[in-house]
Design an enzyme around this catalytic site. Structure first.
Site, PDB file in Angstrom:
ATOM      1  N   CYS A  67      -1.504  -2.595   0.878  1.00  0.00           N
ATOM      2  CA  CYS A  67      -2.772  -3.450  -0.619  1.00  0.00           C
ATOM      3  C   CYS A  67      -3.180  -4.620  -0.537  1.00  0.00           C
ATOM      4  CB  CYS A  67      -1.268  -3.697  -1.081  1.00  0.00           C
ATOM      5  SG  CYS A  67      -0.217  -2.154  -1.589  1.00  0.00           S
ATOM      6  N   ASP A  68      -2.382  -6.462   0.140  1.00  0.00           N
ATOM      7  CA  ASP A  68      -2.857  -7.361   0.696  1.00  0.00           C
ATOM      8  C   ASP A  68      -3.435  -7.489   1.808  1.00  0.00           C
ATOM      9  OD1 ASP A  68      -1.791  -7.758  -2.347  1.00  0.00           O
ATOM     10  OD2 ASP A  68       0.672  -7.654  -0.740  1.00  0.00           O
ATOM     11  N   CYS A  90       3.106  -5.003   1.215  1.00  0.00           N
ATOM     12  CA  CYS A  90       1.995  -4.309   1.273  1.00  0.00           C
ATOM     13  C   CYS A  90       0.914  -4.320   2.525  1.00  0.00           C
ATOM     14  CB  CYS A  90       2.101  -3.070   0.322  1.00  0.00           C
ATOM     15  SG  CYS A  90       0.682  -2.200   0.027  1.00  0.00           S
TER      16      CYS A  90
END
Length: 301
Positions: free
Chosen positions: A135-136, A132
């Site tokens: 997300c990261d 992701c």
């Protein structure tokens, strides 16, 4: 036991679309998803090809769909469906927290990220290996990252990462990308994005706490701080194993979203479709709800 008209399993764009169409048709509609509303939308930083909206974040689109569902009377609950069985023209559904009787069931469970299967992938998951970008990605600001894949998601997320990382290297096992031509042309214009074609990642190396490099099948090694994997998805169809026909895990449907079991419908990434996009999932959802309506009416349920 709780009784409703239409149960939607999965709260991604396909599931929420199906739910609001079913509810607008006058049916009591419940959506169950252990992760709540959004599905893969929550992992998309920017969508620019959803009709009529221009550039929009996946989170905002998900929130809008959720609000629209609730305005039409849809109930959305955090719960996981464990078992579905048909008895006397009704579906008996067992979830983590309750038992439900429904007239029709729409499966919209989507798909999960596929793994490379390379040595070190599991060891460094969460320690530099990610599935992701939104997300990261921020954790790799100013660093070098590798993106594995060649489809729409891989190129779209590589563009997103290029805004954060110092360098982005796309590694694809084929000699050409599968992504839309517009994305392929756009990626060429980004100066800090490079490509390695026709190669496979066979090992992800690190020092035990973080990723340091990837080893390719030609013996070459690329230093990197992070590895983002976007090589497709695996259908989340376990809940209907033995209940409906599947092909390679994907639920087989006709063009009206009917499965092999009357009264069970499927939409979105979990079904056997050749093109998986947010807009196709929402279209599937609308069709599934319409077919559920026809099924309930024709069977006088």
């Amino acid at each position: 036991m709780r009784e409703i008209d239409v149960l939607v399993v999965g709260a991604g764009p396909g599931g929420m679309s199906a739910a609001q169409y079913a509810s607008r048709a006058g049916y009591s509609t419940l959506v169950l998803d252990p992760m709540g509303p959004g599905g893969q939308l929550l992992f998309i930083d920017e969508i620019e090809n959803y009709p009529g909206l221009g550039k929009i974040s996946g989170y905002f689109l998900s929130e809008s769909m959720e609000n629209q569902c609730k305005e039409f009377g849809v109930e959305i609950e955090y719960d996981e469906v464990k078992k579905i069985e048909k008895k006397d023209n009704r579906f008996l559904v067992t979830s983590s927290y309750s038992e439900i009787k429904a007239k029709a069931v729409i499966i919209a469970t989507g798909a999960s990220h596929r793994h490379i299967g390379a040595k070190g992938e599991e060891e460094y998951s969460g320690k530099g290996v990610s599935y992701c970008a939104t997300c990261d990605g921020p954790f790799f600001r100013g660093q070098k990252v590798v993106v594995v894949g060649g489809g729409d998601t891989a190129l779209t997320d590589a563009m997103y990462l290029s805004k954060l990382a110092k360098d982005v290297v796309i590694i694809h096992r084929r000699d050409s990308f599968r992504a839309q031509k517009a994305l392929q042309e756009k990626i060429k214009t980004i100066p800090n994005v490079s490509t390695v074609m026709g190669k496979n990642v066979v090992e992800i190396k690190g020092n035990g706490t973080k990723v340091e490099s990837v080893l390719l099948d030609d013996g070459s090694e690329i230093e990197t701080n992070g590895v983002f994997v976007f090589i497709g998805t695996v259908p989340n169809s376990k809940v209907v194993e033995g209940l409906v026909d599947v092909e390679n895990g994907f639920i087989i449907t006709d063009d009206k979203m009917n499965t092999s079991l009357p009264g069970v419908f499927a939409c979105g990434d979990v079904r056997n479709t050749s093109f998986r996009q947010v807009v196709t999932a929402t279209g599937d959802g609308a069709k599934a709800a319409h077919s559920a309506d026809e099924y309930i009416q024709e069977n006088n349920l």
